[in-house]
Design a protein around this motif. Structure first.
Motif, PDB file in Angstrom:
ATOM      1  N   ALA A 189      -6.058   4.128   1.471  1.00 54.21           N
ATOM      2  CA  ALA A 189      -6.013   2.683   1.221  1.00 54.21           C
ATOM      3  C   ALA A 189      -7.211   1.983   1.864  1.00 54.21           C
ATOM      4  O   ALA A 189      -7.814   1.083   1.272  1.00 54.21           O
ATOM      5  N   PHE A 190      -7.565   2.410   3.091  1.00 58.79           N
ATOM      6  CA  PHE A 190      -8.701   1.795   3.787  1.00 58.79           C
ATOM      7  C   PHE A 190     -10.006   2.037   3.022  1.00 58.79           C
ATOM      8  O   PHE A 190     -10.822   1.127   2.841  1.00 58.79           O
ATOM      9  N   LEU A 191     -10.196   3.271   2.566  1.00 52.96           N
ATOM     10  CA  LEU A 191     -11.396   3.593   1.781  1.00 52.96           C
ATOM     11  C   LEU A 191     -11.463   2.729   0.519  1.00 52.96           C
ATOM     12  O   LEU A 191     -12.513   2.182   0.174  1.00 52.96           O
ATOM     13  N   ALA A 192     -10.315   2.599  -0.163  1.00 46.97           N
ATOM     14  CA  ALA A 192     -10.279   1.838  -1.421  1.00 46.97           C
ATOM     15  C   ALA A 192     -10.640   0.374  -1.191  1.00 46.97           C
ATOM     16  O   ALA A 192     -11.510  -0.183  -1.874  1.00 46.97           O
ATOM     17  N   VAL A 193      -9.980  -0.276  -0.229  1.00 46.52           N
ATOM     18  CA  VAL A 193     -10.217  -1.712  -0.022  1.00 46.52           C
ATOM     19  C   VAL A 193     -11.643  -1.953   0.483  1.00 46.52           C
ATOM     20  O   VAL A 193     -12.285  -2.946   0.126  1.00 46.52           O
ATOM     21  N   SER A 194     -12.182  -1.015   1.264  1.00 45.26           N
ATOM     22  CA  SER A 194     -13.556  -1.170   1.769  1.00 45.26           C
ATOM     23  C   SER A 194     -14.563  -1.066   0.627  1.00 45.26           C
ATOM     24  O   SER A 194     -15.508  -1.853   0.542  1.00 45.26           O
ATOM     25  N   LEU A 195     -14.364  -0.087  -0.257  1.00 42.86           N
ATOM     26  CA  LEU A 195     -15.279   0.080  -1.401  1.00 42.86           C
ATOM     27  C   LEU A 195     -15.259  -1.147  -2.305  1.00 42.86           C
ATOM     28  O   LEU A 195     -16.298  -1.634  -2.738  1.00 42.86           O
ATOM     29  N   VAL A 196     -14.047  -1.660  -2.563  1.00 44.94           N
ATOM     30  CA  VAL A 196     -13.924  -2.852  -3.424  1.00 44.94           C
ATOM     31  C   VAL A 196     -14.636  -4.033  -2.772  1.00 44.94           C
ATOM     32  O   VAL A 196     -15.398  -4.762  -3.412  1.00 44.94           O
ATOM     33  N   LEU A 233      -9.171   3.526  -7.886  1.00 43.93           N
ATOM     34  CA  LEU A 233      -7.880   3.693  -8.569  1.00 43.93           C
ATOM     35  C   LEU A 233      -7.224   5.005  -8.144  1.00 43.93           C
ATOM     36  O   LEU A 233      -6.024   5.060  -7.862  1.00 43.93           O
ATOM     37  N   VAL A 234      -8.033   6.054  -8.055  1.00 46.59           N
ATOM     38  CA  VAL A 234      -7.525   7.357  -7.598  1.00 46.59           C
ATOM     39  C   VAL A 234      -6.999   7.221  -6.164  1.00 46.59           C
ATOM     40  O   VAL A 234      -5.900   7.693  -5.837  1.00 46.59           O
ATOM     41  N   LEU A 235      -7.765   6.531  -5.313  1.00 49.54           N
ATOM     42  CA  LEU A 235      -7.384   6.406  -3.898  1.00 49.54           C
ATOM     43  C   LEU A 235      -6.082   5.627  -3.725  1.00 49.54           C
ATOM     44  O   LEU A 235      -5.192   6.048  -2.981  1.00 49.54           O
ATOM     45  N   VAL A 236      -5.956   4.470  -4.422  1.00 50.33           N
ATOM     46  CA  VAL A 236      -4.756   3.638  -4.178  1.00 50.33           C
ATOM     47  C   VAL A 236      -3.498   4.265  -4.756  1.00 50.33           C
ATOM     48  O   VAL A 236      -2.426   4.171  -4.157  1.00 50.33           O
ATOM     49  N   THR A 285      -3.796 -19.974   2.541  1.00 48.76           N
ATOM     50  CA  THR A 285      -3.681 -19.854   4.004  1.00 48.76           C
ATOM     51  C   THR A 285      -4.725 -18.862   4.526  1.00 48.76           C
ATOM     52  O   THR A 285      -5.493 -18.299   3.758  1.00 48.76           O
ATOM     53  N   ARG A 286      -4.700 -18.619   5.814  1.00 48.37           N
ATOM     54  CA  ARG A 286      -5.687 -17.727   6.435  1.00 48.37           C
ATOM     55  C   ARG A 286      -5.479 -16.266   6.042  1.00 48.37           C
ATOM     56  O   ARG A 286      -6.355 -15.436   6.259  1.00 48.37           O
ATOM     57  N   LEU A 287      -4.315 -15.975   5.467  1.00 50.92           N
ATOM     58  CA  LEU A 287      -4.004 -14.598   5.066  1.00 50.92           C
ATOM     59  C   LEU A 287      -5.085 -14.038   4.131  1.00 50.92           C
ATOM     60  O   LEU A 287      -5.459 -12.866   4.223  1.00 50.92           O
ATOM     61  N   GLY A 288      -5.607 -14.903   3.246  1.00 50.54           N
ATOM     62  CA  GLY A 288      -6.612 -14.472   2.275  1.00 50.54           C
ATOM     63  C   GLY A 288      -7.924 -14.047   2.899  1.00 50.54           C
ATOM     64  O   GLY A 288      -8.761 -13.408   2.244  1.00 50.54           O
ATOM     65  N   LYS A 289      -8.138 -14.412   4.165  1.00 52.78           N
ATOM     66  CA  LYS A 289      -9.416 -14.068   4.812  1.00 52.78           C
ATOM     67  C   LYS A 289      -9.419 -12.643   5.367  1.00 52.78           C
ATOM     68  O   LYS A 289     -10.440 -12.154   5.813  1.00 52.78           O
ATOM     69  N   TYR A 290      -8.244 -12.002   5.375  1.00 55.79           N
ATOM     70  CA  TYR A 290      -8.158 -10.651   5.958  1.00 55.79           C
ATOM     71  C   TYR A 290      -7.607  -9.647   4.939  1.00 55.79           C
ATOM     72  O   TYR A 290      -6.533  -9.083   5.128  1.00 55.79           O
ATOM     73  N   PRO A 291      -8.346  -9.411   3.821  1.00 57.20           N
ATOM     74  CA  PRO A 291      -7.799  -8.514   2.788  1.00 57.20           C
ATOM     75  C   PRO A 291      -7.614  -7.081   3.276  1.00 57.20           C
ATOM     76  O   PRO A 291      -6.652  -6.415   2.914  1.00 57.20           O
ATOM     77  N   VAL A 292      -8.525  -6.602   4.153  1.00 57.78           N
ATOM     78  CA  VAL A 292      -8.437  -5.208   4.614  1.00 57.78           C
ATOM     79  C   VAL A 292      -7.186  -5.023   5.472  1.00 57.78           C
ATOM     80  O   VAL A 292      -6.424  -4.071   5.290  1.00 57.78           O
ATOM     81  N   LEU A 293      -6.956  -5.981   6.376  1.00 53.84           N
ATOM     82  CA  LEU A 293      -5.762  -5.910   7.241  1.00 53.84           C
ATOM     83  C   LEU A 293      -4.487  -5.945   6.415  1.00 53.84           C
ATOM     84  O   LEU A 293      -3.523  -5.228   6.707  1.00 53.84           O
ATOM     85  N   GLU A 294      -4.481  -6.802   5.394  1.00 57.34           N
ATOM     86  CA  GLU A 294      -3.277  -6.924   4.551  1.00 57.34           C
ATOM     87  C   GLU A 294      -2.971  -5.598   3.860  1.00 57.34           C
ATOM     88  O   GLU A 294      -1.823  -5.128   3.854  1.00 57.34           O
ATOM     89  N   VAL A 295      -4.019  -4.974   3.294  1.00 55.97           N
ATOM     90  CA  VAL A 295      -3.818  -3.694   2.595  1.00 55.97           C
ATOM     91  C   VAL A 295      -3.324  -2.627   3.571  1.00 55.97           C
ATOM     92  O   VAL A 295      -2.388  -1.878   3.276  1.00 55.97           O
ATOM     93  N   ILE A 296      -3.935  -2.569   4.759  1.00 58.51           N
ATOM     94  CA  ILE A 296      -3.538  -1.571   5.769  1.00 58.51           C
ATOM     95  C   ILE A 296      -2.075  -1.787   6.180  1.00 58.51           C
ATOM     96  O   ILE A 296      -1.287  -0.838   6.266  1.00 58.51           O
ATOM     97  N   ALA A 297      -1.689  -3.051   6.401  1.00 56.18           N
ATOM     98  CA  ALA A 297      -0.309  -3.359   6.834  1.00 56.18           C
ATOM     99  C   ALA A 297       0.699  -2.954   5.761  1.00 56.18           C
ATOM    100  O   ALA A 297       1.708  -2.286   6.056  1.00 56.18           O
ATOM    101  N   VAL A 298       0.414  -3.333   4.491  1.00 53.69           N
ATOM    102  CA  VAL A 298       1.359  -3.008   3.400  1.00 53.69           C
ATOM    103  C   VAL A 298       1.435  -1.493   3.200  1.00 53.69           C
ATOM    104  O   VAL A 298       2.521  -0.937   2.987  1.00 53.69           O
ATOM    105  N   THR A 299       0.287  -0.810   3.312  1.00 56.05           N
ATOM    106  CA  THR A 299       0.286   0.661   3.158  1.00 56.05           C
ATOM    107  C   THR A 299       1.101   1.311   4.275  1.00 56.05           C
ATOM    108  O   THR A 299       1.879   2.239   4.018  1.00 56.05           O
ATOM    109  N   ALA A 300       0.915   0.841   5.505  1.00 53.11           N
ATOM    110  CA  ALA A 300       1.653   1.413   6.642  1.00 53.11           C
ATOM    111  C   ALA A 300       3.158   1.247   6.437  1.00 53.11           C
ATOM    112  O   ALA A 300       3.928   2.202   6.589  1.00 53.11           O
ATOM    113  N   ILE A 301       3.577   0.023   6.070  1.00 50.69           N
ATOM    114  CA  ILE A 301       5.022  -0.234   5.853  1.00 50.69           C
ATOM    115  C   ILE A 301       5.537   0.660   4.721  1.00 50.69           C
ATOM    116  O   ILE A 301       6.594   1.294   4.841  1.00 50.69           O
ATOM    117  N   THR A 302       4.761   0.712   3.606  1.00 44.37           N
ATOM    118  CA  THR A 302       5.191   1.524   2.452  1.00 44.37           C
ATOM    119  C   THR A 302       5.358   2.987   2.855  1.00 44.37           C
ATOM    120  O   THR A 302       6.388   3.602   2.573  1.00 44.37           O
TER     121      THR A 302
END
Length: 754
Positions: free
Chosen positions: A158-165, A205-208, A357-374
């Motif tokens: 997930a980290f690789l994917a969001v960073s590349l995007v 797409l493969v990564l996510v 809100t400020r949530l939109g400023k941290y897309p990498v953190l959001e992806v990491i958090a949702v991936t961890a919970i999932t």
């Protein structure tokens, strides 16, 4: 004036960039159509002059089919590669193949000679991480190690994917279908279908999908196919120089995308027609069909599923369905409609929160958090740990004698002697009850997590998660009906068709119907959905249950709001999209919507032969309009035509470079003959060729219902309002959208994507 007869009309030779559009502007469909007709007329007349010109004409006519062939080949190849890579990387989270690390679990055990039928998932060549690292396959330490590595691999992908995007292609996020709908309606988003977007979207797409997030690859594959279409369009001048023609290619590419996503070529064509395309002539229908066919054939040649079939979830049910079963099928349709409504409302609310809100400023953190919970929540439950496609495949399956799934753990009658494929209904065993509560937990988890996953800054499709939600609900209902029929076969509803010892209820069919209902509730598809579902599963005789569920889910969802998820995201992002399905029933007139309104400064216009180059340049500098009406004079305000801003700028710039004697106080004229000028005047500039002599006009008393219809059906950018030939004002596409938003009690300023 000397030499006025042979003044160069400079646009006789088109100069670079004329007829192109700026980013985030709408194309003029009528103009593109007439330009293509002119081009075609020239080719036809030239083809009679020589054999070479005739051959060039033939090549031009064939270029459309060549583009379709190339799109089909590339889209099919990319889809096959994505499928194979996802298979391998999903299994990599759990273990590795010792003989060849690039083999997935299934491929690894194919080649093993020590695999038995009972333990076909276990072979010495495939080792879980705990076996490889600490040489233990059972026990708490092995479980914890496998759990930890599963979560770490998911986070890495997930980290690789969001960073590349984020770094290389910001447009590669999301499903891409809302933007493609907007682009096909005539909007320009430069770079959205570019080469970088294609490359990054394919890799990420493969990564996510491998990371185990609750998303699918089907929607993004439509975006990938459209990127292929855009790339091949740019190689042929017929498409690269005409935005209208390019959109015909993109419509066909969208069909090829669905064709390879689901292995459903006809469903793909219908999906493009029903859901994505804005302008879909008959010629595009044939070409879409051809592109979808080539793409499906290419995917079949690669054979990524290893079952020599194109379909993703092949099913073989041995019993027909009965009329009494329509009731649970319709109930599943109601569930699908309610889930669709719930999902759209919650997801849009969350995405709006992300934007504001400020949530939109941290897309990498959001992806990491949702991936961890999932990953943390998914691992303990076998139905959420496996990939979503495998889960749907298992839920669709009928329980044969050879099935080892928990869902098929029924109590067998020891005296049963029957053919293998026709097993009678049996009481549920312990495994089925365990599977039921695990499925119930998985269903709740999937419903919640998908709301937060869709719309993050990674490629994310919605087809597969929606189908998974429906398939889980459907399988549980199916098992319930099956057990009811077994224990109460003397009830009046079961008596006619469910005798003891008969195989009457197929729980897998309920999963299939539930999947269709939930997908329909979210996207509001009907015809294409049913065709995709039966192509996807090969279950041709179950069209009626699928139709009943699809129609019910659409009715139920439409009762709460007409918008599907893609339209909702289009509105959220403020794209200027005029939906053909929306009805406009208000009794307003063109004069209520046109600008300038009362109290506003007068309309900025050009006169046909009395303004200097400097006057026009000043007007362009001081305003940001996309074009200017041309009138006879300020006094008469009689309309002559319309000139686009971009073309005026390019024409003046080129005239200064290439035409002698053009200075700031040269008179600019749009008539055939130059105006009478004093002897010492500088040379005038003729710009009749940039003038559109037939701009679309309506009178001030035209009902807005008619104006909205004209904008929709002709794809206009703007429309001029006149009274008795005199210019009164202008209505642009954004004015129409703002007015429609106002009439629907929405914020009119939300239609401002710039």
């Amino acid at each position: 004036m000397s030499g006025s007869g042979n003044l160069m009309d400079f646009l006789d030779e088109p100069f670079p960039d004329v007829g192109t559009y700026e980013d985030f502007h709408t194309i003029d469909w009528l103009r593109e159509k007439s330009r293509d007709t002119d081009r075609h007329r020239k080719i036809t007349s030239r083809s009679k002059e020589s054999v070479w010109e005739f051959i060039k004409g033939l090549l031009d006519a064939w270029s459309g089919w060549v583009v379709m062939l190339l799109i089909g080949l590339l889209a099919g190849t990319l889809a096959g590669v994505i499928d194979l890579a996802v298979d391998w990387m999903t299994d990599l989270k759990e273990g590795i193949c010792l003989s060849a690390f690039w083999y997935s679990h299934e491929q690894c055990c194919w080649t093993s000679s020590e695999t038995t039928f009972e333990d076909r998932d276990k072979c010495p060549l495939w080792q879980k991480w705990s076996e490889l690292l600490v040489n233990r396959s059972e026990g708490a330490s092995a479980y914890i190690l496998n759990y930890l590595l599963y979560v770490l691999w998911a986070l890495l992908f997930a980290f690789l994917a969001v960073s590349l995007v984020r770094v290389f292609a910001p447009y590669a996020c999301g499903s891409g279908i809302p933007e493609i709908k907007t682009i096909l309606s005539g909007f320009i988003i430069r770079g959205y279908l570019g080469k970088w977007t294609l490359l990054i979207k394919t890799v990420t797409l493969v990564l996510v999908v491998s990371s185990g997030l609750s998303l699918g690859k089907e929607g993004p594959l439509v975006h990938v196919a459209c990127c292929c279409g855009n790339f091949f369009s740019s190689l042929f001048s017929k498409y690269s120089k005409n935005e209208g023609k390019r959109r015909e290619v993109l419509s066909a590419a969208a069909a090829a995308g669905v064709s390879v996503a689901f292995g459903a070529p006809i469903g793909g064509v219908l999906f493009s027609l029903e859901e994505v395309s804005y302008y879909f002539p008959l010629k595009t229908l044939w070409r879409s069909f051809f592109a979808a066919l080539v793409a499906a054939f290419t995917l079949r040649s690669i054979n990524p599923f290893g079952n020599s079939r194109l379909v993703l979830f092949y099913v073989e049910y041995h019993t027909p369905w009965y009329m009494a079963e329509l009731f649970p099928f319709i109930l599943l349709g109601v569930f699908g409609g309610l889930w669709g409504t719930l999902f759209i409302r919650c997801n849009i609310a969350w995405c709006r929160r992300r934007k504001t809100t400020r949530l939109g400023k941290y897309p990498v953190l959001e992806v990491i958090a949702v991936t961890a919970i999932t990953a943390i929540v998914a691992y303990p439950n076998p139905y959420t740990r496996q990939s979503t496609s495998e889960l749907i495949s298992e839920l669709f399956n009928d329980c044969g004698a050879l099935e080892s799934s928990q869902l098929c753990d029924y109590i067998n009658d020891p005296n049963m002697t029957r053919p293998v494929d026709d097993i009678p209904d049996r009481p549920a065993g312990r495994g089925v009850y365990t599977a039921m509560w695990q499925l119930a937990l998985a269903l709740v988890f999937k419903i919640v997590i998908t709301i937060f996953t869709f719309g993050m800054k990674i490629p994310s499709g919605l087809f597969i998660p929606s189908m998974a939600v429906g398939a889980m609900a459907g399988r549980m209902v199916g098992i319930g009906v099956e057990q009811l029929a077994y224990h109460h076969h003397d009830w009046i509803i079961f008596r006619n068709w469910c005798r003891p010892g008969a195989d009457c209820v197929t729980p897998g069919l309920y999963a299939m119907v539930g999947a269709a209902a939930c997908l329909g509730g979210v996207t509001r598809m009907t015809v294409s959905l049913v065709v995709i579902m039966f192509e996807l599963t090969g279950g041709l005789e179950y069209i009626v249950p699928l139709m009943a569920a699809a129609v019910t889910s659409k009715w139920v969802a439409d009762a709460f709001g007409k918008e599907g998820i893609y339209e909702a995201h289009i509105h959220l992002n403020g794209y200027p999209f005029l939906d053909v399905k929306d009805e406009f029933t208000h009794r307003t007139l063109a004069t209520d919507v046109m600008r300038p309104r009362r109290g506003e400064p007068p309309l900025a216009v050009l006169t046909q032969d009395s303004m200097t180059v400097e006057d026009v340049e000043t007007l362009i500098k001081e305003t940001d309009y996309n074009g200017f009406p041309v009138v006879v004079s300020r006094d008469s305000e009689r309309l002559i035509g319309f000139a686009q801003r971009r073309e005026l700028i390019l024409a003046i710039k080129n005239a200064r470079q290439r035409q002698e004697g053009i200075v700031s106080n040269s008179i600019m004229y749009f008539t055939e003959d130059p105006p009478e000028l004093p002897a010492n005047s500088p040379q005038p500039l003729k710009l009749r060729r940039v003038l559109n002599l037939s701009p679309f006009t309506v009178t001030d008393h035209t009902p807005m219902e008619t104006v909205v219809d004209i904008f929709r059906k002709l794809g206009l950018r703007q429309c001029l309002v006149t009274r008795s030939g005199r210019l009164l004002g202008i209505i642009t596409k954004k004015d129409v959208l703002r007015h429609m938003a106002q009439m629907a009690n929405q914020d009119p300023e939300s239609i401002m994507f710039n």
